[in-house]
Design an enzyme around this catalytic site. Structure first.
Site, PDB file in Angstrom:
ATOM      1  N   THR A  93      33.330  39.137  35.894  1.00 46.28           N
ATOM      2  CA  THR A  93      33.436  37.688  35.756  1.00 46.28           C
ATOM      3  C   THR A  93      32.245  37.080  35.035  1.00 46.28           C
ATOM      4  O   THR A  93      31.129  37.604  35.117  1.00 46.28           O
ATOM      5  CB  THR A  93      33.552  37.056  37.165  1.00 46.28           C
ATOM      6  OG1 THR A  93      33.358  35.639  37.055  1.00 46.28           O
ATOM      7  CG2 THR A  93      32.490  37.580  38.115  1.00 46.28           C
ATOM      8  N   TYR A 142      30.070  35.905  45.249  1.00 47.43           N
ATOM      9  CA  TYR A 142      31.145  36.482  44.426  1.00 47.43           C
ATOM     10  C   TYR A 142      30.565  37.133  43.167  1.00 47.43           C
ATOM     11  O   TYR A 142      30.833  38.310  42.877  1.00 47.43           O
ATOM     12  CB  TYR A 142      32.134  35.365  44.056  1.00 47.43           C
ATOM     13  CG  TYR A 142      33.124  35.730  42.986  1.00 47.43           C
ATOM     14  CD1 TYR A 142      34.015  36.774  43.168  1.00 47.43           C
ATOM     15  CD2 TYR A 142      33.166  35.007  41.786  1.00 47.43           C
ATOM     16  CE1 TYR A 142      34.922  37.105  42.178  1.00 47.43           C
ATOM     17  CE2 TYR A 142      34.075  35.331  40.794  1.00 47.43           C
ATOM     18  CZ  TYR A 142      34.946  36.381  40.994  1.00 47.43           C
ATOM     19  OH  TYR A 142      35.846  36.708  40.013  1.00 47.43           O
TER      20      TYR A 142
END
Ligand code: UDP
Length: 336
Positions: A127, A151
């Site tokens: 990501t 995350y």
């Protein structure tokens, strides 16, 4: 869906997390290109009804023995696409151990299983949240990675682990750093359906459809032209397409790459709301509130490396197409 791009010639490809939003689109594109996706999932976030293009194997990556056994049962497979992970940024802040367990421990077990079965090629979904707060936009892959959220930290840990497997054991890999996956397949039969839904476009569409309460706009005091966060929205079928291009490039000898998957264009939350109002013809009622924990001010890609290394360019990612396809999917799902 685009026309086929590369003949996979009946090849089996393991898609971990193939029941999820991006996974289902990747599986459909594998099938359209002549391959068979074998979905490994535990449906903690994915959906059984989204698995339609190949066999399903019920496996939780946190269970090492089960993961190794599942790979042993498919030891003819050469390529794995790993998309399974916890993704909700706020949940990661509230439950860091759960995030590390699911994302990092899951990846450790996956890599161990791949090594045991001599499965050599991995495509991993990382990501843009691994980059952290920086003013250096558009983001290059060489930007320092200093993730802000749990995350992002778990995804970066996995990136490092994969790099170490490449060095130690010759694992071939492509790590994609996704920007904001959005939109839906033109067929309307698969799309974004997280529970709870935390993403901007489905939440804004829901508010436009008059379902539930107003949308919450998280933060209007960011250092951007209109004060709201800027993101790079890429159509989910462009993400799927990039995976096919990565398989093609690995077949041609690519051994390792970290690649941004974005369009290079940044849009603010308010610009997205305006575009949704234009496409749907409906107002998006919203309440402007405080910032959401874990959010970065601006994230948009320099998309040149994916083009030069695997020949990928977005084909479906105009804002209008993203919103129109998402709206078509959600209208059917919600019956509005
Ligand atoms: N956002 C918002 N309201 C929502 C969901 C998201 O204002 O209901 C904002 C969020 O703060 C971020 C942007 O929209 O600035 C994109 O968020 P999303 O969760 O879709 O993707 P992320 O960039 O976090 O992966």
């Amino acid at each position: 869906m685009s026309t086929p791009t590369y003949n996979l010639n009946g090849r089996d490809i393991i898609v971990v997390g193939g029941g999820g939003y991006i996974g289902a689109h990747v599986c459909k594109m594998i099938a359209e290109n002549g391959g068979t996706p074998i979905v490994f999932d535990n449906f903690s976030a994915g959906h059984e009804h989204a698995v339609k293009w190949g066999p399903f194997v019920d496996v939780d990556l946190r269970d090492r023995a089960d993961t190794i056994a599942a790979f042993r049962n498919h030891d003819h497979v050469e390529s794995v696409i790993h998309l399974a992970s916890s993704i909700e940024v706020g949940e990661g802040e509230r439950d860091p151990a759960g995030f590390y367990d699911n994302n990092v421990m899951g990846a450790i077990n996956l890599l161990m299983a791949m090594r045991e079965t001599q499965t050599h090629n991995l495509i991993f979904s990382s990501t843009c949240a691994t980059y952290g707060e920086t003013q250096n936009m558009p983001l290059l892959e060489s930007e320092i990675q200093n993730p802000f959220s749990v995350y992002g930290k778990t995804k970066l840990a996995i990136e490092h682990l994969i790099q170490s497997y490449h060095k130690a054991y010759g694992l071939n890999y492509v790590t994609f750093r996704y920007f904001n996956a959005s939109g839906a397949d033109a067929s309307g039969d698969i799309g974004e359906e997280h529970d709870p839904e935390t993403h901007l476009i489905p939440n804004a569409l829901k508010a436009a459809a008059g379902l539930g309460s107003k949308m919450k706009l998280f933060g209007t005091d960011y250092d951007t032209p209109d004060g709201t966060c800027v993101r790079d929205y890429i159509h989910v079928n462009d993400i799927a397409l990039a995976h096919i291009e990565a398989i093609r490039a690995m077949d041609a000898g690519l051994t390792n790459a970290e690649l941004n998957l974005g369009t290079g264009e940044g849009y603010s939350v308010l610009q997205i709301i305006k575009a949704i109002e234009e496409v749907t013809g409906l107002p998006v009622p919203y309440d402007a509130g405080p910032r959401r924990e874990g959010d970065l001010t601006k994230l948009y890609a320099n998309a040149a490396k994916a083009e030069s290394v695997i020949g990928f360019t977005p084909q479906h990612s105009s804002l209008e197409n993203i919103i129109q396809t998402a709206w078509n999917f959600h209208k059917t799902k919600w019956g509005v």
